[in-house]
Scaffold this active site. Structure first.
Site, PDB file in Angstrom:
ATOM      1  N   LEU A 117       1.720  12.236 -36.610  1.00 27.59           N
ATOM      2  CA  LEU A 117       0.286  12.113 -36.904  1.00 27.59           C
ATOM      3  C   LEU A 117      -0.434  12.947 -35.861  1.00 27.59           C
ATOM      4  O   LEU A 117      -0.068  12.912 -34.677  1.00 27.59           O
ATOM      5  CB  LEU A 117      -0.166  10.650 -36.816  1.00 27.59           C
ATOM      6  CG  LEU A 117       0.395   9.686 -37.866  1.00 27.59           C
ATOM      7  CD1 LEU A 117      -0.096   8.262 -37.588  1.00 27.59           C
ATOM      8  CD2 LEU A 117       0.009  10.109 -39.273  1.00 27.59           C
ATOM      9  N   ASP A 118      -1.441  13.699 -36.275  1.00 29.15           N
ATOM     10  CA  ASP A 118      -2.086  14.568 -35.298  1.00 29.15           C
ATOM     11  C   ASP A 118      -2.961  13.767 -34.332  1.00 29.15           C
ATOM     12  O   ASP A 118      -3.138  12.558 -34.467  1.00 29.15           O
ATOM     13  CB  ASP A 118      -2.858  15.705 -35.982  1.00 29.15           C
ATOM     14  CG  ASP A 118      -4.044  15.225 -36.816  1.00 29.15           C
ATOM     15  OD1 ASP A 118      -4.696  14.244 -36.425  1.00 29.15           O
ATOM     16  OD2 ASP A 118      -4.331  15.848 -37.861  1.00 29.15           O
ATOM     17  N   PHE A 119      -3.488  14.462 -33.344  1.00 20.30           N
ATOM     18  CA  PHE A 119      -4.198  13.852 -32.223  1.00 20.30           C
ATOM     19  C   PHE A 119      -5.304  12.898 -32.664  1.00 20.30           C
ATOM     20  O   PHE A 119      -5.475  11.820 -32.116  1.00 20.30           O
ATOM     21  CB  PHE A 119      -4.778  14.977 -31.351  1.00 20.30           C
ATOM     22  CG  PHE A 119      -5.462  14.516 -30.097  1.00 20.30           C
ATOM     23  CD1 PHE A 119      -4.733  14.003 -29.032  1.00 20.30           C
ATOM     24  CD2 PHE A 119      -6.841  14.610 -29.963  1.00 20.30           C
ATOM     25  CE1 PHE A 119      -5.359  13.594 -27.861  1.00 20.30           C
ATOM     26  CE2 PHE A 119      -7.479  14.206 -28.803  1.00 20.30           C
ATOM     27  CZ  PHE A 119      -6.736  13.693 -27.751  1.00 20.30           C
TER      28      PHE A 119
END
Length: 281
Positions: A117-119
């Site tokens: 999952l991105d930032f």
């Protein structure tokens, strides 16, 4: 952290295996990452620096990664983790941002994430101590749906969302079928439910941007049969093995070393018998 193994091969259930597979089984990294580590000169076998991933190791080989013995792997396990916004799902970040793995309880073994999952994305992230299990869960061929709740600035019509069911190509990248619906409107924002099967890099954000929407909150609420439910941000919870086996199916569970051994069955039956006898006294 996992305890070092004198034999250095974390799990001998498959006999000799490729070094990258052994490293993945130990929960150090994925097979692809293992190949990069080998190319970077981080792995040695029996005192000799390894130069190729096309190398098999067995229970008597001594594998050293980054100066430390290959960790011994316990049985494959899976955890549900509520990833908060503002952490990355890598073990180290060139920009110095906090990572998921720095936030885990100290009693957790070394784990890797199932996908990423991105930032700025929050919600359900699956963690495992077994690289082979991670790879199996990530395979698009398994057809496990990733579901998201999305808050995005802008408006979109049901007809626009209906077109996503056949997939869409954006800037040369082909995205597979996507199910999407509008849940509600709040001022300039729309809340949507999005379901995807592939999970390509920034897929939800890119597809909605293609429709003129700007995502300002993205929450993964489920990955296949595993759901976020009421798990609090930063909390982690183990998935029971019987639940994992039931979801994987007997064939996949056996190949991944999750099936109950004869010894474990005897121990379970003994515990059940003892509990039954205590109940009669």
């Amino acid at each position: 952290m996992a305890k070092p193994s004198n034999t250095s091969i974390a799990d001998s259930r498959d006999g000799p295996m490729r070094i990258a597979k052994a490293m993945a089984r130990a929960g150090l990294c994925s097979r692809r990452e293992a190949e990069r580590w080998i190319a970077d000169g981080r792995v040695s076998v029996n005192g000799k620096l390894l130069k190729t991933p096309a190398f098999e190791v067995g229970t008597h080989d001594k594998v050293i990664v980054d100066g430390k013995p290959l960790p011994s792997a316990g049985p494959p396990q899976l955890w549900r983790y509520h990833k908060p916004k503002g952490v990355v799902t890598t073990h180290s970040d060139p920009q110095g941002r906090p990572t998921v793995f720095e936030k885990l309880p100290p009693e957790m073994p070394r784990v890797i994430s199932v996908g990423r999952l991105d930032f700025n994305t929050e919600g359900l992230l699956l963690l495992t101590n077994d690289g082979a299990l991670a790879r199996h869960l990530e395979l698009p061929a398994n057809g496990w749906v990733r579901r998201y709740r999305v808050r995005a600035k802008g408006r979109v019509t049901p007809a626009d969302l209906e077109k996503l069911k056949d997939g869409v190509e954006i800037d040369g990248v082909r995205y597979g079928p996507i199910e999407a619906s509008v849940d509600s409107m709040q001022g300039a924002n729309s809340w949507l439910s999005i379901s995807i099967r592939e999970g390509k890099n920034r897929e939800v954000r890119n597809v909605l941007a293609h429709l003129g929407l700007t995502v300002n909150r993205l929450i993964r609420v489920s990955f296949g049969p595993f759901q976020l439910l009421d798990l609090q941000p930063g909390a982690v919870e183990a998935v029971r093995r019987r639940v994992l086996v039931a979801q994987l199916g007997p064939k996949a569970a056996e190949s991944l070393g999750l099936s109950e051994s004869a010894v474990e069955r005897r121990e379970r039956h003994a515990r059940g018998k003892a509990a039954s006898e205590r109940g009669r006294t």
